[in-house]
Design a protein around this motif. Structure first.
Motif, PDB file in Angstrom:
ATOM      1  N   LEU A 277      21.438 -25.360  -0.964  1.00 31.33           N
ATOM      2  CA  LEU A 277      20.881 -26.415  -0.114  1.00 31.33           C
ATOM      3  C   LEU A 277      21.747 -27.668  -0.156  1.00 31.33           C
ATOM      4  O   LEU A 277      21.959 -28.330   0.863  1.00 31.33           O
ATOM      5  N   LEU A 278      22.253 -28.010  -1.333  1.00 34.85           N
ATOM      6  CA  LEU A 278      23.100 -29.191  -1.465  1.00 34.85           C
ATOM      7  C   LEU A 278      24.439 -29.013  -0.758  1.00 34.85           C
ATOM      8  O   LEU A 278      25.098 -30.001  -0.430  1.00 34.85           O
ATOM      9  N   GLN A 279      24.865 -27.783  -0.529  1.00 33.72           N
ATOM     10  CA  GLN A 279      26.087 -27.516   0.218  1.00 33.72           C
ATOM     11  C   GLN A 279      25.871 -27.550   1.725  1.00 33.72           C
ATOM     12  O   GLN A 279      26.837 -27.562   2.478  1.00 33.72           O
ATOM     13  N   GLY A 280      24.615 -27.546   2.158  1.00 34.69           N
ATOM     14  CA  GLY A 280      24.324 -27.574   3.586  1.00 34.69           C
ATOM     15  C   GLY A 280      23.789 -26.269   4.123  1.00 34.69           C
ATOM     16  O   GLY A 280      23.625 -26.123   5.341  1.00 34.69           O
ATOM     17  N   ARG A 281      23.492 -25.331   3.256  1.00 41.21           N
ATOM     18  CA  ARG A 281      22.948 -24.058   3.708  1.00 41.21           C
ATOM     19  C   ARG A 281      21.436 -24.146   3.919  1.00 41.21           C
ATOM     20  O   ARG A 281      20.787 -25.104   3.491  1.00 41.21           O
ATOM     21  N   VAL A 282      20.904 -23.127   4.557  1.00 42.22           N
ATOM     22  CA  VAL A 282      19.473 -23.041   4.837  1.00 42.22           C
ATOM     23  C   VAL A 282      18.897 -21.920   3.982  1.00 42.22           C
ATOM     24  O   VAL A 282      19.452 -20.810   3.935  1.00 42.22           O
ATOM     25  N   ALA A 283      17.795 -22.208   3.288  1.00 39.01           N
ATOM     26  CA  ALA A 283      17.143 -21.224   2.431  1.00 39.01           C
ATOM     27  C   ALA A 283      15.880 -20.710   3.107  1.00 39.01           C
ATOM     28  O   ALA A 283      15.142 -21.473   3.730  1.00 39.01           O
ATOM     29  N   ILE A 284      15.655 -19.408   2.971  1.00 41.22           N
ATOM     30  CA  ILE A 284      14.468 -18.763   3.527  1.00 41.22           C
ATOM     31  C   ILE A 284      13.717 -18.115   2.366  1.00 41.22           C
ATOM     32  O   ILE A 284      14.219 -17.189   1.749  1.00 41.22           O
ATOM     33  N   LEU A 285      12.525 -18.616   2.072  1.00 36.51           N
ATOM     34  CA  LEU A 285      11.702 -18.097   0.993  1.00 36.51           C
ATOM     35  C   LEU A 285      10.528 -17.326   1.589  1.00 36.51           C
ATOM     36  O   LEU A 285       9.887 -17.806   2.536  1.00 36.51           O
ATOM     37  N   ILE A 286      10.267 -16.153   1.056  1.00 37.13           N
ATOM     38  CA  ILE A 286       9.256 -15.249   1.604  1.00 37.13           C
ATOM     39  C   ILE A 286       8.180 -15.008   0.558  1.00 37.13           C
ATOM     40  O   ILE A 286       8.490 -14.735  -0.617  1.00 37.13           O
ATOM     41  N   ASP A 287       6.935 -15.124   0.972  1.00 37.30           N
ATOM     42  CA  ASP A 287       5.816 -14.872   0.068  1.00 37.30           C
ATOM     43  C   ASP A 287       5.770 -13.391  -0.304  1.00 37.30           C
ATOM     44  O   ASP A 287       5.914 -12.513   0.541  1.00 37.30           O
ATOM     45  N   GLY A 288       5.585 -13.112  -1.597  1.00 42.41           N
ATOM     46  CA  GLY A 288       5.487 -11.742  -2.061  1.00 42.41           C
ATOM     47  C   GLY A 288       6.750 -11.179  -2.660  1.00 42.41           C
ATOM     48  O   GLY A 288       6.763 -10.024  -3.088  1.00 42.41           O
ATOM     49  N   THR A 289       7.829 -11.963  -2.725  1.00 35.92           N
ATOM     50  CA  THR A 289       9.084 -11.480  -3.306  1.00 35.92           C
ATOM     51  C   THR A 289       9.777 -12.623  -4.037  1.00 35.92           C
ATOM     52  O   THR A 289       9.706 -13.775  -3.592  1.00 35.92           O
ATOM     53  N   PRO A 290      10.437 -12.356  -5.164  1.00 37.31           N
ATOM     54  CA  PRO A 290      11.150 -13.414  -5.879  1.00 37.31           C
ATOM     55  C   PRO A 290      12.557 -13.673  -5.348  1.00 37.31           C
ATOM     56  O   PRO A 290      13.237 -14.559  -5.862  1.00 37.31           O
ATOM     57  N   PHE A 291      12.992 -12.933  -4.343  1.00 44.21           N
ATOM     58  CA  PHE A 291      14.355 -13.083  -3.835  1.00 44.21           C
ATOM     59  C   PHE A 291      14.348 -13.948  -2.582  1.00 44.21           C
ATOM     60  O   PHE A 291      13.718 -13.609  -1.583  1.00 44.21           O
ATOM     61  N   ALA A 292      15.061 -15.060  -2.653  1.00 40.51           N
ATOM     62  CA  ALA A 292      15.203 -15.966  -1.519  1.00 40.51           C
ATOM     63  C   ALA A 292      16.514 -15.678  -0.801  1.00 40.51           C
ATOM     64  O   ALA A 292      17.493 -15.223  -1.412  1.00 40.51           O
ATOM     65  N   LEU A 293      16.544 -15.942   0.504  1.00 35.52           N
ATOM     66  CA  LEU A 293      17.735 -15.730   1.318  1.00 35.52           C
ATOM     67  C   LEU A 293      18.394 -17.065   1.615  1.00 35.52           C
ATOM     68  O   LEU A 293      17.714 -18.091   1.759  1.00 35.52           O
ATOM     69  N   MET A 294      19.733 -17.049   1.703  1.00 33.85           N
ATOM     70  CA  MET A 294      20.494 -18.256   2.033  1.00 33.85           C
ATOM     71  C   MET A 294      21.529 -17.930   3.094  1.00 33.85           C
ATOM     72  O   MET A 294      22.249 -16.932   2.973  1.00 33.85           O
ATOM     73  N   VAL A 295      21.596 -18.759   4.104  1.00 33.68           N
ATOM     74  CA  VAL A 295      22.551 -18.596   5.194  1.00 33.68           C
ATOM     75  C   VAL A 295      23.136 -19.967   5.540  1.00 33.68           C
ATOM     76  O   VAL A 295      22.477 -20.991   5.328  1.00 33.68           O
ATOM     77  N   PRO A 296      24.353 -19.976   6.093  1.00 32.89           N
ATOM     78  CA  PRO A 296      25.264 -18.836   6.271  1.00 32.89           C
ATOM     79  C   PRO A 296      25.927 -18.440   4.953  1.00 32.89           C
ATOM     80  O   PRO A 296      26.023 -19.246   4.031  1.00 32.89           O
ATOM     81  N   ALA A 297      26.371 -17.185   4.894  1.00 32.83           N
ATOM     82  CA  ALA A 297      27.035 -16.648   3.710  1.00 32.83           C
ATOM     83  C   ALA A 297      28.486 -16.332   4.041  1.00 32.83           C
ATOM     84  O   ALA A 297      28.791 -15.888   5.150  1.00 32.83           O
TER      85      ALA A 297
END
Length: 530
Positions: A277-297
């Protein structure tokens, strides 16, 4: 009025709905003014499910007003509901002057909301769609006979796994906190690290049947608006029955569907998400899973470990270079061995060539068949170790590989050198800090083995050029996958193959971030007085 002085609770002021929201609201079936008809509708829709608790109560003077509370057993906090709602409405209310105001009037619902509901989160309810969504999410529903509206009482509570140490991305030095399956805990872990008011979060519900809560987090002014809009656009286009894990979202929003290389980064660590997030990426957090997504990669991101920034720069650089070298071994080493043994024996020193020839004297298969047998056998052992119980899984993989390799050499099916090549290749694939990039090398390894068996080094060269062209053609939400290598950015090299000291990394990635200035710091000179 002592007990019913207005509580210091947070009341939600919902924004004015948009034109689209108004049209959607018009299509939703509205609540009936008769309480019994509403309760019957709930029972019929949910099939009289045993975990749906319906409690009818009487309030007002001499119990003249019928009301009902509905909640889902196991998802709602029954004790909180008893202490702060039922007890207030049925017992405490009779001892106060507020009893005079509890008569069937147009202001009754407002009076109940402002003076009787001693909870922090209350939303207005006027249709069945919202009723079922919030009821099955753990909230309690409150309705009064004679009124076509009700309240949604925030009362979620269920058994969950707490904050524990991440298992997929462990570190020697660094935070030991990992995400859990609860979305609100995960967003709170990120909020605790980044206390910036510009850290914005947008909520979405995806899945027609699962109605999974999604949180899109980014830092306003750091993340590019175009990337944020693209993320929201791709998420809004998803039309699916249910989201069971973040991989569902990843597949539905990624750029290249058939590329072996991942274009969406994932992590179960709050510090990794915060750094992104501090680099300027967007995080996507989903209920029911401990793995968050970050884009762009980008490609180099999959070789950067969170531990690189928790130790000295020189050590982090050496370890990172080791990761790149291990990736190349995992990708090309078996193909290189086949090419040398089959087509380019002149490159091998004479003593080593004689030793290899002696080992292969009784082997009935060519080098290509040897590699394929060992690679497939090791992949089977690896998958078997993952699926077996943890107590015996690791031991089975080690013992199984040792026994199979030794037996194959003694039986004359495989040469000893081939066991060394395949073992070193397999070990190198475990060096990658992220599992996704290791899978890509495992898949492409077989293609390079085939090319080396057919054309030697020429085939490997053609395959490597095709691989580079493929990597350069990839995009992740509009950002070149090989940046900052292609297109080349001099400022981006400070955290690509090497990791410069923290005080040297004064800028963010210019293709990702809106505000590229990260810090302004001048290190003290040796011997300089304070």
């Amino acid at each position: 009025m002592g007990f019913f002085k207005k509580k210091n609770s947070i009341m939600l002021n919902l924004p004015a709905p948009s034109t689209l929201e108004v049209k959607q609201l018009e299509n939703k079936p509205s609540l009936n003014s008769k309480l019994q008809e509403n309760i019957q509708k709930v029972k019929e829709t949910l099939g009289k499910s045993a975990d749906i608790i319906i409690r009818e109560i009487k309030i007002g003077k001499e119990g003249s007003i019928n009301a009902g509370i509905i909640y889902t057993d196991g998802l709602s906090d029954a004790s909180s509901l008893q202490n702060f709602i039922l007890e207030t409405l049925m017992l405490d209310i009779k001892e106060t002057a507020l009893e005079d105001d509890l008569t069937p009037t147009p202001n009754l619902m407002t009076t109940l909301k402002d003076f009787a509901m001693t909870v922090g989160e209350i939303k207005d309810l006027n249709n069945f769609d919202d009723l079922f969504t919030h009821l099955l999410s753990g909230d309690a529903i409150f309705m009064v006979d004679g009124y076509s509206n009700g309240f949604i009482i925030g009362n979620k509570h269920w058994v969950e796994r707490g904050v524990t140490e991440p298992t997929a991305q462990s570190v020697v030095r660094g935070p030991r906190e990992g995400f859990s399956e609860n979305l609100r805990i995960n967003t709170a872990l990120v909020r605790r690290i980044i206390k910036d008011p510009n850290l914005w979060m947008e909520s979405k519900v995806i899945g027609k049947r699962s109605k999974t809560n999604i949180a899109v987090m980014y830092i306003k002014g750091v993340a590019k608006d175009d990337i944020v809009k693209e993320v929201n656009s791709r998420l809004d286009r998803i039309d699916i029955d249910g989201i069971l894990e973040s991989s569902y979202i990843e597949e539905l929003i990624q750029d290249s569907q058939f590329s072996p290389f991942p274009t969406v980064f994932n992590s179960e660590r709050p510090d990794v998400v915060s750094a992104a997030l501090l680099q300027g990426r967007v995080a996507i957090l989903i209920d029911g899973t401990p793995f968050a997504l970050m884009v762009p990669a980008v490609f180099i991101q999959f070789f950067q470990s969170t531990e690189d920034y928790y130790q000295r720069a020189i050590m982090a650089t050496l370890i990172r270079l080791l990761r790149y070298f291990s990736f190349m071994i995992s990708l090309l080493f078996p193909a290189f061995y086949i090419a040398v043994i089959t087509f380019h024996q002149e490159m091998i020193p004479t003593a080593l060539l004689m030793s290899l020839a002696a080992q292969r004297e009784n082997v009935p298969f060519p080098a290509f068949i040897e590699v394929m047998i060992m690679e497939v056998a090791f992949e089977i052992l690896r998958e078997a170790g993952l699926r077996m119980p943890r107590v015996v899984g690791a031991a089975m993989s080690i013992v199984g590989g040792f026994v199979v390799g030794t037996a194959a050499v003694e039986a004359g099916i495989i040469s000893a050198a081939m066991v060394i090549v395949v073992s070193l290749t397999a070990i190198s694939s475990f060096v990658s800090p992220l599992y996704d990039i290791a899978i890509a090398s495992r898949m492409l390894r077989f293609i390079f083995i085939v090319l080396a068996a057919m054309f030697g080094f020429y085939g490997m060269t053609i395959g490597f050029i095709a691989l580079i062209l493929h990597l350069c053609s990839l995009r992740s939400f509009g950002i070149p996958y090989m940046s900052p290598l292609a297109p080349f950015s001099l400022s981006g090299q400070k955290d690509a193959f090497v990791r410069l000291p923290i005080w040297k990394m004064t800028t963010r990635p210019n293709l990702i971030s809106e505000n590229t200035v990260r810090q302004k710091y001048t290190p003290p000179k040796p011997g300089e007085d304070d």
